[in-house]
Motif scaffolding. Structure first.
Motif, mmCIF file in Angstrom:
data_model
loop_
_atom_site.group_PDB
_atom_site.id
_atom_site.type_symbol
_atom_site.label_atom_id
_atom_site.label_comp_id
_atom_site.label_asym_id
_atom_site.label_seq_id
_atom_site.Cartn_x
_atom_site.Cartn_y
_atom_site.Cartn_z
ATOM 1 N N CYS A 145 0.576 -1.224 0.018
ATOM 2 C CA CYS A 145 -0.060 0.094 0.064
ATOM 3 C C CYS A 145 1.030 1.217 -0.091
ATOM 4 O O CYS A 145 2.157 1.063 0.134
ATOM 5 C CB CYS A 145 -0.804 0.085 1.270
ATOM 6 S SG CYS A 145 0.010 0.201 2.786
ATOM 7 N N GLU A 146 0.383 2.344 -0.051
ATOM 8 C CA GLU A 146 1.032 3.692 0.057
ATOM 9 C C GLU A 146 0.616 4.247 1.497
ATOM 10 O O GLU A 146 -0.500 4.110 1.594
ATOM 11 C CB GLU A 146 0.487 4.721 -1.043
ATOM 12 C CG GLU A 146 1.088 4.157 -2.384
ATOM 13 C CD GLU A 146 1.084 5.182 -3.296
ATOM 14 O OE1 GLU A 146 -0.068 6.016 -3.319
ATOM 15 O OE2 GLU A 146 2.049 5.325 -4.292
ATOM 16 N N ILE A 147 1.766 5.037 1.845
ATOM 17 C CA ILE A 147 1.599 5.536 3.208
ATOM 18 C C ILE A 147 2.158 6.888 3.175
ATOM 19 O O ILE A 147 3.365 7.142 3.055
ATOM 20 C CB ILE A 147 2.147 4.856 4.362
ATOM 21 C CG1 ILE A 147 1.697 3.291 4.313
ATOM 22 C CG2 ILE A 147 1.799 5.436 5.849
ATOM 23 C CD1 ILE A 147 2.339 2.621 5.479
ATOM 24 N N PRO A 148 1.284 8.049 3.231
ATOM 25 C CA PRO A 148 2.163 9.390 3.114
ATOM 26 C C PRO A 148 2.827 9.571 4.436
ATOM 27 O O PRO A 148 2.423 9.091 5.538
ATOM 28 C CB PRO A 148 0.779 10.340 3.125
ATOM 29 C CG PRO A 148 -0.478 9.489 3.490
ATOM 30 C CD PRO A 148 0.108 8.123 3.545
ATOM 31 N N LEU A 149 3.825 10.387 4.221
ATOM 32 C CA LEU A 149 4.769 10.882 5.302
ATOM 33 C C LEU A 149 4.471 12.213 5.500
ATOM 34 O O LEU A 149 4.942 13.128 4.659
ATOM 35 C CB LEU A 149 6.079 10.403 5.207
ATOM 36 C CG LEU A 149 7.105 10.915 6.297
ATOM 37 C CD1 LEU A 149 6.988 10.266 7.531
ATOM 38 C CD2 LEU A 149 8.788 10.607 5.753
ATOM 39 N N PHE A 150 4.149 12.935 6.739
ATOM 40 C CA PHE A 150 4.053 14.240 7.232
ATOM 41 C C PHE A 150 5.253 14.561 8.156
ATOM 42 O O PHE A 150 5.175 13.923 9.274
ATOM 43 C CB PHE A 150 2.775 14.614 7.811
ATOM 44 C CG PHE A 150 1.745 14.053 6.850
ATOM 45 C CD1 PHE A 150 1.207 14.911 5.707
ATOM 46 C CD2 PHE A 150 0.930 12.857 7.049
ATOM 47 C CE1 PHE A 150 0.067 14.524 5.031
ATOM 48 C CE2 PHE A 150 -0.156 12.422 6.269
ATOM 49 C CZ PHE A 150 -0.529 13.235 5.324
ATOM 50 N N ILE A 151 5.945 15.256 7.461
ATOM 51 C CA ILE A 151 7.379 15.985 8.544
ATOM 52 C C ILE A 151 7.290 17.074 8.793
ATOM 53 O O ILE A 151 7.122 18.135 8.147
ATOM 54 C CB ILE A 151 8.613 15.733 7.762
ATOM 55 C CG1 ILE A 151 8.715 14.224 7.143
ATOM 56 C CG2 ILE A 151 9.688 15.837 8.525
ATOM 57 C CD1 ILE A 151 9.884 14.011 6.278
ATOM 58 N N LEU A 173 11.304 7.540 -1.478
ATOM 59 C CA LEU A 173 9.829 7.583 -1.240
ATOM 60 C C LEU A 173 9.189 8.440 -2.379
ATOM 61 O O LEU A 173 10.044 9.498 -2.623
ATOM 62 C CB LEU A 173 9.566 8.617 0.285
ATOM 63 C CG LEU A 173 9.032 7.776 1.337
ATOM 64 C CD1 LEU A 173 8.371 8.578 2.301
ATOM 65 C CD2 LEU A 173 7.825 6.516 1.098
ATOM 66 N N PRO A 174 8.240 8.007 -3.100
ATOM 67 C CA PRO A 174 7.651 8.797 -4.041
ATOM 68 C C PRO A 174 7.294 10.345 -3.661
ATOM 69 O O PRO A 174 6.573 10.384 -2.652
ATOM 70 C CB PRO A 174 6.492 8.096 -4.498
ATOM 71 C CG PRO A 174 6.507 6.768 -3.970
ATOM 72 C CD PRO A 174 7.252 6.640 -2.459
ATOM 73 N N ALA A 175 7.514 11.105 -4.338
ATOM 74 C CA ALA A 175 7.436 12.698 -4.012
ATOM 75 C C ALA A 175 5.930 12.813 -3.579
ATOM 76 O O ALA A 175 5.721 13.723 -2.635
ATOM 77 C CB ALA A 175 7.670 13.609 -5.084
ATOM 78 N N HIS A 176 4.889 12.134 -4.175
ATOM 79 C CA HIS A 176 3.636 12.443 -3.776
ATOM 80 C C HIS A 176 3.233 11.986 -2.370
ATOM 81 O O HIS A 176 1.952 12.205 -1.935
ATOM 82 C CB HIS A 176 2.524 12.030 -4.892
ATOM 83 C CG HIS A 176 2.445 10.456 -4.952
ATOM 84 N ND1 HIS A 176 3.179 9.645 -5.517
ATOM 85 C CD2 HIS A 176 1.451 9.810 -4.243
ATOM 86 C CE1 HIS A 176 2.902 8.487 -5.306
ATOM 87 N NE2 HIS A 176 1.789 8.499 -4.517
ATOM 88 N N ALA A 226 -5.808 17.586 3.681
ATOM 89 C CA ALA A 226 -4.950 16.493 2.922
ATOM 90 C C ALA A 226 -5.270 15.065 3.323
ATOM 91 O O ALA A 226 -5.698 14.162 2.590
ATOM 92 C CB ALA A 226 -3.429 16.824 2.835
ATOM 93 N N CYS A 227 -5.266 15.018 4.716
ATOM 94 C CA CYS A 227 -5.568 13.598 5.149
ATOM 95 C C CYS A 227 -7.086 13.297 4.958
ATOM 96 O O CYS A 227 -7.198 12.047 4.423
ATOM 97 C CB CYS A 227 -5.246 13.614 6.910
ATOM 98 S SG CYS A 227 -3.636 13.601 7.301
ATOM 99 N N GLN A 228 -7.859 14.136 5.190
ATOM 100 C CA GLN A 228 -9.121 13.942 4.567
ATOM 101 C C GLN A 228 -9.343 13.443 3.322
ATOM 102 O O GLN A 228 -10.057 12.576 2.871
ATOM 103 C CB GLN A 228 -9.859 15.211 5.098
ATOM 104 C CG GLN A 228 -11.503 14.843 5.599
ATOM 105 C CD GLN A 228 -12.246 16.150 5.697
ATOM 106 O OE1 GLN A 228 -11.787 16.988 5.642
ATOM 107 N NE2 GLN A 228 -13.479 15.882 6.449
ATOM 108 N N ALA A 229 -8.686 14.146 2.381
ATOM 109 C CA ALA A 229 -8.969 13.856 0.881
ATOM 110 C C ALA A 229 -8.302 12.663 0.625
ATOM 111 O O ALA A 229 -8.793 11.796 -0.463
ATOM 112 C CB ALA A 229 -7.971 15.118 0.130
ATOM 113 N N LYS A 230 -7.294 12.173 1.161
ATOM 114 C CA LYS A 230 -6.777 10.731 0.941
ATOM 115 C C LYS A 230 -7.456 9.689 1.668
ATOM 116 O O LYS A 230 -6.958 8.459 1.615
ATOM 117 C CB LYS A 230 -5.119 10.696 1.570
ATOM 118 C CG LYS A 230 -4.127 11.455 0.476
ATOM 119 C CD LYS A 230 -2.960 11.812 1.149
ATOM 120 C CE LYS A 230 -1.929 12.266 0.194
ATOM 121 N NZ LYS A 230 -1.543 11.563 -0.854
#
Ligand code: UTP
Length: 462
Positions: A145-151, A173-176, A226-230
């Motif tokens: 799966c994909e997991i976004p990273l918020f730094i 990590l993919p830029a998106h 952004a979290c909501q949209a994803k």
């Protein structure tokens, strides 16, 4: 005209000195100072500074502190299995994101670059950032799966962090999937007079607003949107300085989900009464943290009948937080209290000279993310094994605790335990490192070896 405007605006708060050097400044410096002044809520600041002596009565509070309700390490195979399955499903379904706090100033470590760029891999010398990103990539590979990273960065770490990721292909990590956003700052005030300190004639002395600044910063930078949209419903929160963290630990996430918790915190059993970790306790039914420096000896030393510590749970700053809960908390910018620290802050005095105090002269204001715990209608505490999950890099080598050397040894020892579980023996002095794309967890390691083995040379499994 500007000077007059700011002078009268600042007068009720006795802060007119901030524009004292206005006439000497260039246009550029003036507009920077203007922006800084405009961003400060002076009313709030003066309330904060004046409340500094009205501390909460911790002694009274600590008397009512009891151990928090917790899922302990020995909770049993069945509960553990169910939690792991639930966590894995949420990750596979794309409902989990990861937050890494990498702001602050990293003063104790004394490293010139952001802490995240500190080399820590026992053999690979991978940086703290790389260790976390690799762990996240390991989770993505394992759970397909994909997991976004918020730094989250601070003014001290932001640009270097952005450059580091940009120049190193986002560490794989993919830029998106990467979002870098900056925390807010708070002015430092003179401890005696409450006056905001100037760092230079055109700059107010500010410092990062603490890891609790994440609530406001996430809102301000559109991270919650952004979290909501994803479709991200829960965030796994970790600190960049602890590379023993397993990114998006499925077990912790699973316990959080099964308990329908709004905020879940991983704790470790304290080794001794006054260990320098925050104490996770329950007071009047609410989970909260009392810092080690605030916990009275009487409470710290309280024992159960078997001699174990009553207040046993130590905070390691690994949390799972529901996005809906974060969204609610972010509606009110005062939702987290400020903690006041007495620090040494250089400043420019009335004569325009730079002063470097040798004693703490100023108050700094910080929010702590764990102050969200008592706000949660359901908060959960889950015990982890310290040797497996916690070895932060706080101080430079030579210090008594939390050093890079200790962290590297802890990493190697953990990997050696994983190998031992797969019947792979190692010599005491052998150093081992495992890349998460080779094996994300102990189960993956077990699947790699079909017969017993002995290793007596340093080995990096990658
Ligand atoms: P620490 O409290 O250890 O602070 O942060 P620090 O800035 O790293 O180091 P010192 O105290 O100056 O030596 C714990 C974690 O919280 C992050 C840090 O990046 C670290 O991962 N943090 C801290 C922030 O993101 N922002 C802050 O304002 C403070």
């Amino acid at each position: 005209m500007d000077k007059q405007h700011y002078s009268s605006m600042l007068k009720p708060y006795k802060q007119q000195h901030l524009v004292q050097f206005w006439d000497e400044l260039s246009d550029e410096d003036r507009s920077a100072l203007r922006a800084q002044i405009d961003s400060i809520d002076f009313q709030r600041l003066s309330e904060l500074a004046s409340k500094k002596s009205q501390q909460i009565d911790i002694v009274e509070l600590a008397k009512r502190a009891v151990p928090p309700k917790a899922i302990r390490l020995n909770c049993g195979e069945e509960q553990t299995k169910a939690a792991r399955a639930s966590g894995e499903k949420a990750i596979r379904d794309g409902r989990v994101g990861m937050v890494l706090v990498a702001g602050g100033q990293g003063t104790r470590l004394g490293f010139d670059l952001p802490k995240g760029m500190f080399p820590i891999g026992p053999l690979s010398q991978r940086t703290l950032f790389q260790m976390h990103v690799d762990s996240l990539r390991g989770a993505m590979k394992k759970f397909q799966c994909e997991i976004p990273l918020f730094i989250m960065t601070s003014p001290a770490t932001d640009q270097d962090t952005r450059d580091y990721f940009a120049q190193n292909n986002n560490l794989g990590l993919p830029a998106h999937l990467i979002y870098i956003f900056q925390q807010g700052v708070m002015p430092a005030v003179d401890a005696m007079s409450g006056k905001v300190l100037l760092e230079s004639k055109s700059q107010i002395a500010v410092s990062p607003d603490g890891h609790g600044g994440i609530v406001e910063a996430m809102k301000k930078n559109g991270i919650l949107t952004a979290c909501q949209a994803k479709g991200i419903e829960h965030l796994f929160y970790a600190q960049v300085d602890n590379p023993l963290v397993t990114a998006c630990d499925p077990l912790l996430i699973g316990h959080h989900l099964i308990s329908e918790s709004q905020m879940t915190t991983q704790v470790v059993k304290k080794r001794f009464a006054k260990e320098k970790v925050g104490n996770v306790v329950a007071i009047d039914g609410k989970t909260q943290i009392i810092e080690y420096s605030d916990l009275p000896d009487e409470a710290a030393e309280r024992r159960n009948s078997d001699g174990s510590l009553a207040l046993w749970a130590g905070n390691i700053a690994v949390h799972v937080i529901s996005c809906a809960f974060l969204q609610n908390c972010s509606e009110d910018s005062n939702s987290l209290p400020f903690h006041i620290a007495h620090k040494t802050v250089p400043y420019v005095n009335e004569s325009g000279d730079r002063v470097k105090p040798t004693q703490p002269n100023a108050f700094k204001f910080e929010k702590f993310v764990f102050d969200l715990l008592p706000k949660a209608s359901v908060a959960l505490v889950v015990e982890g094994d310290a040797a497996e999950v916690f070895a932060p890099v706080k101080n430079s080598d030579g210090a008594a605790t939390d050093t890079p050397a200790f962290c590297r040894t802890s990493l190697s020892q953990r990997f050696k335990r994983w190998l031992a579980a797969a019947n792979v023996e190692t010599d005491e002095s052998t150093i081992v490192e495992i890349h998460p794309l080779w094996a994300f967890d102990v189960e993956d390691v077990k699947s790699k070896f079909s017969s017993p083995l002995k290793i007596n040379v340093d080995t990096y499994f990658a």
